[in-house]
Design a protein around this motif. Structure first.
Motif, short mmCIF file in Angstrom:
data_model
loop_
_atom_site.label_atom_id
_atom_site.label_comp_id
_atom_site.label_asym_id
_atom_site.label_seq_id
_atom_site.Cartn_x
_atom_site.Cartn_y
_atom_site.Cartn_z
N LEU A 8 -5.39 3.32 -7.19
CA LEU A 8 -5.90 3.58 -8.55
C LEU A 8 -7.40 3.79 -8.51
N ARG A 9 -7.86 4.86 -9.11
CA ARG A 9 -9.29 5.12 -9.21
C ARG A 9 -9.76 4.72 -10.60
N VAL A 46 -9.42 -4.44 -3.81
CA VAL A 46 -10.45 -3.44 -4.04
C VAL A 46 -10.90 -2.93 -2.68
N ARG A 47 -10.88 -1.63 -2.49
CA ARG A 47 -11.33 -1.04 -1.23
C ARG A 47 -12.85 -1.14 -1.15
N ILE A 56 -8.66 0.80 -6.25
CA ILE A 56 -7.86 -0.42 -6.28
C ILE A 56 -6.49 -0.11 -5.67
N GLU A 57 -6.04 -0.99 -4.80
CA GLU A 57 -4.69 -0.90 -4.26
C GLU A 57 -3.85 -1.98 -4.94
N HIS A 58 -2.77 -1.55 -5.54
CA HIS A 58 -1.85 -2.48 -6.21
C HIS A 58 -0.50 -2.43 -5.51
N GLU A 96 -6.98 6.21 -12.92
CA GLU A 96 -6.21 7.39 -12.56
C GLU A 96 -5.39 7.00 -11.34
N ILE A 97 -4.11 7.30 -11.36
CA ILE A 97 -3.27 7.04 -10.19
C ILE A 97 -3.49 8.19 -9.22
N ILE A 98 -4.04 7.87 -8.04
CA ILE A 98 -4.32 8.93 -7.07
C ILE A 98 -3.31 8.97 -5.93
N GLU A 99 -2.52 7.91 -5.80
CA GLU A 99 -1.47 7.91 -4.78
C GLU A 99 -0.45 6.84 -5.11
#
Length: 118
Positions: A8-9, A46-47, A56-58, A96-99
């Motif tokens: 997530l951005r 958080v990267r 952010i990785e969830h 924003e979901i980027i992946e």
């Protein structure tokens, strides 16, 4: 185990309102996962190094494919409720979901760490 992972951005709004952003994330987690008992062990990271720094990785985990399928079915059912869906898409203000990806555990014993000669 299966693990659903989103990258997530945070939006400009989230970056300029960090305290409100993290309060919203905590409230959303409680609201979104309420009653979704097949979704377990939510984790947030958080990267700090690498691509998409400060993204952010969830992670959310499922016992098996059947549990993941039940989760998808229930989220789809809930999204047909206009009030629920309006609340769900509040996320567009914050990220924003980027992946998105689905990971499966590898058949490696966790007990094998440490000790021994290789």
């Amino acid at each position: 185990m299966l693990h659903l992972v989103y990258i997530l951005r945070p939006t400009a709004h989230a970056r300029s309102n960090q305290k409100a952003f993290w309060a919203w994330v905590n409230e959303r987690e409680d609201w979104f996962y309420c009653g979704l008992d097949m979704a377990t062990d939510p984790r947030w990271y958080v990267r700090t190094i690498g691509p998409e720094v400060h993204s952010i990785e969830h992670f959310i985990s499922f016992e098996d494919e059947a549990a993941w399928g039940a989760y998808r079915k229930e989220v789809s059912r809930r999204s047909s409720d206009p009030a629920w869906e309006r609340r769900r898409i509040e996320q567009d203000l914050w990220w924003e979901i980027i992946e998105g990806r689905l990971l499966n555990d590898a058949p490696v014993r966790k007990e094998s760490r440490g000790g021994g000669n290789g």
